[in-house]
Design an enzyme around this catalytic site. Structure first.
Site, PDB file in Angstrom:
ATOM      1  N   ASP A  30      25.062 -52.368  14.156  1.00  0.00           N
ATOM      2  CA  ASP A  30      23.843 -51.701  14.908  1.00  0.00           C
ATOM      3  C   ASP A  30      22.810 -52.900  15.362  1.00  0.00           C
ATOM      4  OD1 ASP A  30      22.648 -48.600  14.718  1.00  0.00           O
ATOM      5  OD2 ASP A  30      21.516 -50.133  14.995  1.00  0.00           O
ATOM      6  N   SER A  93      20.291 -40.178  19.010  1.00  0.00           N
ATOM      7  CA  SER A  93      19.706 -40.748  20.076  1.00  0.00           C
ATOM      8  C   SER A  93      20.531 -41.353  21.216  1.00  0.00           C
ATOM      9  CB  SER A  93      18.559 -41.949  19.610  1.00  0.00           C
ATOM     10  OG  SER A  93      19.227 -43.088  19.046  1.00  0.00           O
ATOM     11  N   HIS A  98      29.287 -41.281  17.049  1.00  0.00           N
ATOM     12  CA  HIS A  98      29.169 -42.288  16.243  1.00  0.00           C
ATOM     13  C   HIS A  98      28.964 -41.886  14.849  1.00  0.00           C
ATOM     14  CE1 HIS A  98      24.918 -42.073  17.897  1.00  0.00           C
ATOM     15  NE2 HIS A  98      24.796 -42.510  16.711  1.00  0.00           N
ATOM     16  N   LEU A  99      29.744 -42.985  13.951  1.00  0.00           N
ATOM     17  CA  LEU A  99      29.452 -42.766  12.473  1.00  0.00           C
ATOM     18  C   LEU A  99      28.551 -44.129  12.170  1.00  0.00           C
ATOM     19  CD1 LEU A  99      31.961 -41.232  12.696  1.00  0.00           C
ATOM     20  CD2 LEU A  99      32.744 -42.037  10.517  1.00  0.00           C
ATOM     21  N   HIS A 100      27.597 -43.909  11.338  1.00  0.00           N
ATOM     22  CA  HIS A 100      26.660 -44.784  10.818  1.00  0.00           C
ATOM     23  C   HIS A 100      27.258 -45.105   9.404  1.00  0.00           C
ATOM     24  CE1 HIS A 100      23.057 -44.757  13.485  1.00  0.00           C
ATOM     25  NE2 HIS A 100      23.673 -43.466  13.614  1.00  0.00           N
TER      26      HIS A 100
HETATM   27  P1  5GP Z   1      21.515 -42.370  16.564  1.00  0.00           P
HETATM   28  O1  5GP Z   1      20.022 -42.510  16.544  1.00  0.00           O
HETATM   29  O2  5GP Z   1      22.209 -41.615  17.710  1.00  0.00           O
HETATM   30  O3  5GP Z   1      22.230 -41.753  15.370  1.00  0.00           O
HETATM   31  O4  5GP Z   1      22.055 -43.892  16.591  1.00  0.00           O
HETATM   32  C1  5GP Z   1      22.305 -44.642  17.540  1.00  0.00           C
HETATM   33  C2  5GP Z   1      21.978 -46.002  16.799  1.00  0.00           C
HETATM   34  O5  5GP Z   1      22.606 -47.001  17.948  1.00  0.00           O
HETATM   35  C3  5GP Z   1      20.809 -46.503  16.562  1.00  0.00           C
HETATM   36  O6  5GP Z   1      20.989 -47.174  15.225  1.00  0.00           O
HETATM   37  C4  5GP Z   1      20.496 -47.792  17.386  1.00  0.00           C
HETATM   38  O7  5GP Z   1      19.759 -48.747  16.624  1.00  0.00           O
HETATM   39  C5  5GP Z   1      21.802 -48.189  17.994  1.00  0.00           C
HETATM   40  N1  5GP Z   1      21.789 -48.958  19.200  1.00  0.00           N
HETATM   41  C6  5GP Z   1      20.839 -48.681  20.169  1.00  0.00           C
HETATM   42  N2  5GP Z   1      21.143 -49.304  21.139  1.00  0.00           N
HETATM   43  C7  5GP Z   1      22.087 -50.400  20.970  1.00  0.00           C
HETATM   44  C8  5GP Z   1      22.771 -51.390  21.538  1.00  0.00           C
HETATM   45  O8  5GP Z   1      22.368 -51.708  22.501  1.00  0.00           O
HETATM   46  N3  5GP Z   1      23.655 -52.107  20.571  1.00  0.00           N
HETATM   47  C9  5GP Z   1      23.803 -51.590  19.465  1.00  0.00           C
HETATM   48  N4  5GP Z   1      24.695 -52.668  18.766  1.00  0.00           N
HETATM   49  N5  5GP Z   1      23.319 -50.770  18.862  1.00  0.00           N
HETATM   50  C10 5GP Z   1      22.334 -50.028  19.683  1.00  0.00           C
END
Ligand code: 5GP
Ligand code: ZN
Length: 112
Positions: A30, A93, A98-100
Site C-alpha cells: 500500500d 475508496s 482488494h484485501l488489506h
Molecule cells: P480502500 O480505502 O479502497 O479499502 O483501500 C484503498 C487503498 O489503496 C488505500 O489503503 C490506499 O492507500 C491505497 N492506494 C491508493 N492509491 C494507491 C496507489 O497509487 N498505489 C498503491 N500502492 N496503493 C494505493
C-alpha cells in the site's frame, strides 16, 4: 477497465512494489501504509468489490485468501488482520476488489 488505478498497477502502467503475482492475483505494498506490513491483494481482472468476486468466481476468491495466508507465512506473521472495505460507507475508496493484509502493530477491536 483502463480508468481503474489498480488495473493500471496490474498492467504495469502505474508502478508499485509487487510482493507476489500469479495468473489470477497481484499483491503489492500500500502506498500509504497503516501498519508496518500493509499489503494489498487484488484480482488481476477487474471486479468492483469482493462480493462481486465471490459471486462470480470461487477459485479466484480462494486464491486471494490463499495469497494472504502465503504472504503471512512468508513474512513469519503470528498475528495479522485481513480487512476488506466494501462500499464507500465502509471506507472503500478504490473500486477494484482488494484485501488489506495488515500486521506489525496492535489492532483495536471493535474497528473504527
Ligand atoms: P480502500 O480505502 O479502497 O479499502 O483501500 C484503498 C487503498 O489503496 C488505500 O489503503 C490506499 O492507500 C491505497 N492506494 C491508493 N492509491 C494507491 C496507489 O497509487 N498505489 C498503491 N500502492 N496503493 C494505493
Ligand atoms: Zn480495476
Amino acid at each position: 477497465d483502463m480508468d481503474c488505478l489498480f488495473c493500471k498497477i496490474v498492467s504495469g502502467d502505474i508502478p508499485a512494489t509487487i510482493i507476489k503475482k500469479t495468473e489470477l492475483i497481484t499483491a503489492f505494498n500500500d502506498i500509504t501504509p497503516q501498519a508496518p506490513t500493509h499489503v494489498l491483494i487484488i484480482p488481476n481482472k477487474h471486479f468492483e468489490n469482493i462480493g462481486e468476486v465471490s459471486i462470480a468466481d470461487s477459485k479466484l476468491t480462494s486464491e486471494l485468501f490463499k495469497a494472504a495466508a502465503d504472504i503471512a507465512s512468508e513474512y513469519g506473521l503470528e498475528s495479522y488482520r485481513l480487512n476488506i472495505n466494501t462500499g464507500a460507507g465502509a471506507g472503500q475508496s478504490v473500486f477494484h476488489a482488494h484485501l488489506h493484509l495488515l500486521a506489525g502493530r496492535a489492532f483495536a477491536w471493535p474497528p473504527g
